[in-house]
Design a protein around this motif. Sequence first.
Motif, PDB file in Angstrom:
ATOM      1  N   SER A   5       0.787  -1.237   0.000  1.00 16.35           N
ATOM      2  CA  SER A   5       0.000   0.000   0.000  1.00 16.35           C
ATOM      3  C   SER A   5       0.818   1.286   0.000  1.00 16.35           C
ATOM      4  O   SER A   5       0.238   2.371  -0.140  1.00 16.35           O
ATOM      5  CB  SER A   5      -0.972   0.013   1.175  1.00 16.35           C
ATOM      6  OG  SER A   5      -2.056  -0.851   0.909  1.00 16.35           O
ATOM      7  N   LYS A   8       0.048   3.531  -2.793  1.00 15.94           N
ATOM      8  CA  LYS A   8      -0.985   4.577  -2.772  1.00 15.94           C
ATOM      9  C   LYS A   8      -0.366   5.980  -2.761  1.00 15.94           C
ATOM     10  O   LYS A   8      -0.935   6.915  -3.329  1.00 15.94           O
ATOM     11  CB  LYS A   8      -1.899   4.396  -1.561  1.00 15.94           C
ATOM     12  CG  LYS A   8      -2.780   3.156  -1.630  1.00 15.94           C
ATOM     13  CD  LYS A   8      -3.680   3.045  -0.410  1.00 15.94           C
ATOM     14  CE  LYS A   8      -4.641   1.868  -0.524  1.00 15.94           C
ATOM     15  NZ  LYS A   8      -3.969   0.559  -0.479  1.00 15.94           N
ATOM     16  N   ASN A  57     -14.548  -1.680   0.759  1.00 14.47           N
ATOM     17  CA  ASN A  57     -13.179  -2.122   0.464  1.00 14.47           C
ATOM     18  C   ASN A  57     -13.200  -3.530  -0.123  1.00 14.47           C
ATOM     19  O   ASN A  57     -13.481  -4.501   0.593  1.00 14.47           O
ATOM     20  CB  ASN A  57     -12.348  -2.077   1.748  1.00 14.47           C
ATOM     21  CG  ASN A  57     -10.899  -2.453   1.509  1.00 14.47           C
ATOM     22  OD1 ASN A  57     -10.466  -2.662   0.386  1.00 14.47           O
ATOM     23  ND2 ASN A  57     -10.144  -2.544   2.590  1.00 14.47           N
ATOM     24  N   THR A  59     -11.012  -5.662  -0.891  1.00 11.81           N
ATOM     25  CA  THR A  59     -10.134  -6.685  -0.314  1.00 11.81           C
ATOM     26  C   THR A  59     -10.725  -7.280   0.970  1.00 11.81           C
ATOM     27  O   THR A  59     -10.211  -8.271   1.486  1.00 11.81           O
ATOM     28  CB  THR A  59      -8.728  -6.127  -0.032  1.00 11.81           C
ATOM     29  OG1 THR A  59      -8.821  -5.060   0.918  1.00 11.81           O
ATOM     30  CG2 THR A  59      -8.074  -5.609  -1.306  1.00 11.81           C
ATOM     31  N   ASN A  98      -9.229   0.137  -0.239  1.00 19.34           N
ATOM     32  CA  ASN A  98      -8.415  -0.078  -1.425  1.00 19.34           C
ATOM     33  C   ASN A  98      -9.196   0.209  -2.702  1.00 19.34           C
ATOM     34  O   ASN A  98      -8.600   0.507  -3.739  1.00 19.34           O
ATOM     35  CB  ASN A  98      -7.904  -1.521  -1.451  1.00 19.34           C
ATOM     36  CG  ASN A  98      -6.839  -1.784  -0.407  1.00 19.34           C
ATOM     37  OD1 ASN A  98      -5.728  -1.277  -0.487  1.00 19.34           O
ATOM     38  ND2 ASN A  98      -7.173  -2.580   0.599  1.00 19.34           N
ATOM     39  N   TYR A 101      -8.485   3.583  -4.417  1.00 18.20           N
ATOM     40  CA  TYR A 101      -7.206   3.709  -5.118  1.00 18.20           C
ATOM     41  C   TYR A 101      -7.145   2.849  -6.370  1.00 18.20           C
ATOM     42  O   TYR A 101      -6.474   3.200  -7.345  1.00 18.20           O
ATOM     43  CB  TYR A 101      -6.046   3.424  -4.160  1.00 18.20           C
ATOM     44  CG  TYR A 101      -5.678   4.680  -3.409  1.00 18.20           C
ATOM     45  CD1 TYR A 101      -4.646   5.500  -3.836  1.00 18.20           C
ATOM     46  CD2 TYR A 101      -6.431   5.085  -2.313  1.00 18.20           C
ATOM     47  CE1 TYR A 101      -4.349   6.683  -3.178  1.00 18.20           C
ATOM     48  CE2 TYR A 101      -6.139   6.269  -1.644  1.00 18.20           C
ATOM     49  CZ  TYR A 101      -5.098   7.053  -2.088  1.00 18.20           C
ATOM     50  OH  TYR A 101      -4.806   8.237  -1.444  1.00 18.20           O
ATOM     51  N   PRO A 166      -4.401  -5.977  -6.910  1.00 16.40           N
ATOM     52  CA  PRO A 166      -4.174  -4.764  -6.098  1.00 16.40           C
ATOM     53  C   PRO A 166      -4.039  -3.506  -6.945  1.00 16.40           C
ATOM     54  O   PRO A 166      -4.365  -2.410  -6.490  1.00 16.40           O
ATOM     55  CB  PRO A 166      -2.882  -5.070  -5.340  1.00 16.40           C
ATOM     56  CG  PRO A 166      -2.173  -6.080  -6.172  1.00 16.40           C
ATOM     57  CD  PRO A 166      -3.259  -6.910  -6.805  1.00 16.40           C
ATOM     58  N   ALA A 169      -3.613   0.359  -6.042  1.00 22.81           N
ATOM     59  CA  ALA A 169      -3.713   0.381  -4.582  1.00 22.81           C
ATOM     60  C   ALA A 169      -2.556  -0.343  -3.910  1.00 22.81           C
ATOM     61  O   ALA A 169      -2.334  -0.161  -2.713  1.00 22.81           O
ATOM     62  CB  ALA A 169      -5.025  -0.260  -4.139  1.00 22.81           C
ATOM     63  N   GLY A 170      -1.798  -1.178  -4.685  1.00 23.38           N
ATOM     64  CA  GLY A 170      -0.756  -1.931  -3.991  1.00 23.38           C
ATOM     65  C   GLY A 170       0.166  -2.781  -4.829  1.00 23.38           C
ATOM     66  O   GLY A 170       0.780  -3.714  -4.309  1.00 23.38           O
TER      67      GLY A 170
END
Length: 301
Positions: A5, A8, A57, A59, A98, A101, A166, A169-170
């Motif tokens: 993350s 982000k 979210n 996730t 998440n 993002y 992801p 976001a990641g």
Amino acid sequence: YKIGSISKTYTSTIIFQLIEEGKLTLDTKLSKFYPKVKNADKITIKHLLNHQSGIFNYTNEPGFIDYVYLAKDKDFLLAKIESFDSDFEPGEKAEYSNSGYLLLGFIAEDIEKKPFAEIVEQRISKAYNLKDTYYGDDIKERNGEVHSYEYKGRWGKMAQWNMNIPGAAGALVSNADDLNQFINLLFDGKIISKDSLQTMTTMDMNYGLGIFETSYGSEDNKLKGYWHNGGIEGFRTHLAYYPEKDLSVVLLSNGLRYDMREIYEAMLDAYYGKDIEEPTFPESIELSKEQLQPLVGNYSS
């Protein structure tokens, strides 16, 4: 290392670049890009950046683990987010998501007409000679990329996520040197303007725009800083900057059985010349058959 993350902060930086170029504003509504998302006509770019959108979210979805290892495209992920009900009204409160993002990455792709991986490469990696910072893919050890590990009686390699899941976001990969350079360039006003940085680091309901506040020390002698952390697969990451001391801290792990924040605090203690008490770890516990017998059974999660 996959940085999770902390990605982000990079995504937020890219969004501010687009804003400075007149391609977007903090008040632009999500409905301009993705009108099918619940409350899209009320959700702004700023809401997405500081986790005030109310979008669930993804996730945290119970079925997330069923597809995180699979190759899923933008349409799949977008349909997933469009299917969620809102957790709260936009701007009502802040709650880490998440989803916001992931959508910011999609918006950047729509504006730039190229994949987010190329946007990161052009706007960050090549622009500032951060050659070890890029959008992740399958781990390639020959390129110096490391796997992550978990401990279950012994160390084992973690399964790899598909990095499209992801996304913005990641999904980024970097190393300590590049992260250090990035955070210094960011706070020196080299990547985005000082005005944009001021907006990014202004807390609202304890959330900045892609970054958080942190502190070190006692109440009467507290050092204020900004940071983001990350966790993906078995990777755990910290990136922080303390403007008053022009001090940046990077901590990366690909296999950890210890509280990372304690390591982080020990690093800062060392910087300030404090005594560091090295932790002692107990020997493994041996149990007799009689002690183990009551625990025998079938378990599932």
